[in-house]
Design an enzyme around this catalytic site. Structure first.
Site, PDB file in Angstrom:
ATOM      1  N   SER A  90      10.028  -2.968  14.559  1.00 37.71           N
ATOM      2  CA  SER A  90       8.984  -2.438  13.470  1.00 37.71           C
ATOM      3  C   SER A  90       8.004  -3.134  13.048  1.00 37.71           C
ATOM      4  O   SER A  90       7.575  -3.180  13.688  1.00 37.71           O
ATOM      5  CB  SER A  90      10.505  -1.631  12.905  1.00 37.71           C
ATOM      6  OG  SER A  90       9.701  -0.283  12.482  1.00 37.71           O
ATOM      7  N   ASP A 210      11.890   6.855  21.630  1.00 32.05           N
ATOM      8  CA  ASP A 210      11.977   7.020  20.371  1.00 32.05           C
ATOM      9  C   ASP A 210      10.772   8.027  19.722  1.00 32.05           C
ATOM     10  O   ASP A 210       9.835   7.349  20.055  1.00 32.05           O
ATOM     11  CB  ASP A 210      11.812   4.791  20.453  1.00 32.05           C
ATOM     12  CG  ASP A 210      11.435   4.697  19.103  1.00 32.05           C
ATOM     13  OD1 ASP A 210      11.290   5.132  17.913  1.00 32.05           O
ATOM     14  OD2 ASP A 210      10.813   3.728  18.493  1.00 32.05           O
ATOM     15  N   HIS A 244      15.822   4.394  17.334  1.00 30.56           N
ATOM     16  CA  HIS A 244      14.487   2.418  17.824  1.00 30.56           C
ATOM     17  C   HIS A 244      15.137   1.541  17.555  1.00 30.56           C
ATOM     18  O   HIS A 244      14.214   0.489  17.123  1.00 30.56           O
ATOM     19  CB  HIS A 244      13.771   3.704  15.756  1.00 30.56           C
ATOM     20  CG  HIS A 244      12.661   3.081  14.956  1.00 30.56           C
ATOM     21  ND1 HIS A 244      11.291   2.534  16.374  1.00 30.56           N
ATOM     22  CD2 HIS A 244      11.881   1.946  14.293  1.00 30.56           C
ATOM     23  CE1 HIS A 244      10.529   1.965  15.708  1.00 30.56           C
ATOM     24  NE2 HIS A 244      11.668   1.343  14.332  1.00 30.56           N
TER      25      HIS A 244
END
Length: 302
Positions: A90, A210, A244
Site C-alpha cells: 500500500s 482490490d 487490499h
C-alpha cells in the site's frame, strides 16, 4: 529508529524488508513470514502511527512520503541492511520507490503490493476514486474515525473475518489525528512523477478485487516503470483475491509470486546506481511476461 521496533528474523544470505501500509503493523506479514524466513533474513518494523506527542500528531506537515522514505533508509542503515529485496504494501510501496531514488544502494528489487501513486481519478488517469468521494471520506475520518474504520476495515479485508481481526487491532490503535493527517497524505498525494526516476527493477502485485488500488493502477505503474530502462524493469502480477491484503487473504498465491521474484533476484543484482546512469542490465524472470495471473484454491469470498 528503535521506536519503529525493527528486528531481524530468519536466516540466509539475502535480506528481505517487509514494510506495511496505512493502519497496519508487521502482523500483516504473519501468514507469509514463516516461509520467507526459512531461507532469507527478514527485516520487520512498524511505522509510528501512534504518535503520543499531541503537537506532532496535529502537525500535518509531519506526514509526507519523503519523510517516511528517509525513515525507511535510516532504519535500514541502523540494521546494517543494503542490497535488499523490498516488499512494500500500500503506501509503503511508494515510500520504497522514493527511498530507492534517494538511496539506490539499499535495494536490488522492489515488490510493490497494492501500491498506488495517485488515488484520485482525472481525465488522463484512473486511480479508483472521484475527488469528492475522497474529501467526503477525509471529513468522516476527521469527525468520527472509529465509525469510519469500522466500515472501512471489512472492505479492505475483502470480507475475510480473520483478516479483519488482524487489521482491527492496529487500525483502532491509531490516534484519530494521526489517522486523518496520514490519510490526507496518502489519498491526496500524487507521486506519479516519481515512477520515471525509479531505476531498481520492480514487480507490482495487485489483487483482482482490490477497490483501493485496482489492477488498472498497477498496469499504469508498470508502463511508467518499464520506460525507465531499456531492459524490461517492471512486471505486473494479478493475484486472484478480494480486498487490499493478498498477503493475508491469499498467502499461498502471494508466496508463489515472492518465490518467483526471489528465485530470479540474482539477475537483478546490477548496482542500481549504474542502472540510474543509464547502463543496460538484465531483468528478472518475472519481467519476461508483462502480466501474470496467479490463481489458487483459496475461496477468498467466503
Amino acid at each position: 529508529m528503535m521506536y519503529m521496533n525493527p528486528r531481524m528474523v530468519g536466516c540466509g544470505e539475502r535480506t528481505l524488508v517487509l514494510s506495511h501500509g496505512y493502519g497496519g503493523s508487521h502482523a500483516i506479514w504473519d501468514r507469509v513470514l514463516p516461509h520467507l524466513a526459512l531461507t532469507n533474513m527478514v527485516l520487520l518494523f512498524d511505522w509510528d502511527f501512534s504518535c503520543a506527542d499531541e503537537a506532532a500528531a496535529a502537525a500535518e506537515e509531519r506526514y509526507t512520503f519523503a519523510r517516511y522514505a528517509d525513515e525507511l533508509a535510516a532504519v535500514m542503515d541502523e540494521m546494517g541492511v543494503s542490497g535488499a529485496v523490498y516488499v512494500g504494501h500500500s503506501m509503503a510501496g511508494m515510500i520504497g520507490c522514493i527511498a530507492s531514488v534517494k538511496r539506490p544502494d539499499l535495494f536490488t528489487h522492489l515488490v510493490l503490493v497494492g501500491a498506488s501513486p495517485r488515488y484520485i481519478n482525472s481525465d488522463d488517469y484512473e486511480g479508483g476514486f472521484d475527488e469528492p468521494d475522497i474529501h467526503a471520506m477525509l471529513a468522516t475520518i476527521s469527525s468520527d474515525f472509529l465509525s469510519w474504520a469500522n466500515g472501512f476495515v471489512p472492505l479492505i479485508a475483502g470480507g475475510d473475518p480473520s483478516t479483519v481481526e488482524t487489521l482491527a487491532g492496529s487500525f483502532f490503535a491509531m490516534d484519530p489525528r494521526v489517522a486523518h493527517a496520514l490519510a490526507r497524505m496518502v489519498f491526496l498525494g500524487d507521486n506519479r512523477d516519481v515512477l520515471d526516476r525509479v531505476a531498481v527493477p520492480c514487480t507490482l502485485v495487485h489483487a483482482s478485487g482490490d477497490f483501493a488500488a485496482p489492477p488498472c493502477v498497477g498496469a499504469y505503474m508498470a508502463d511508467c516503470l518499464g520506460k525507465r530502462r531499456r531492459a524490461a524493469a517492471a512486471a505486473m502480477v494479478t493475484v486472484d483475491s478480494v480486498g487490499h491484503f493478498p498477503q493475508l487473504v491469499a498467502p499461498d498465491e502471494m508466496l508463489r509470486v515472492l518465490d518467483l521474484v526471489l528465485a530470479n533476484a540474482a539477475d537483478d543484482e546490477e548496482p542500481a546506481d549504474q542502472a540510474a546512469a543509464g547502463k543496460e542490465g538484465s531483468s528478472s524472470g518475472l519481467a519476461i511476461a508483462a502480466e501474470v495471473d496467479v490463481k489458487g484454491d483459496i475461496d477468498v469470498a467466503s
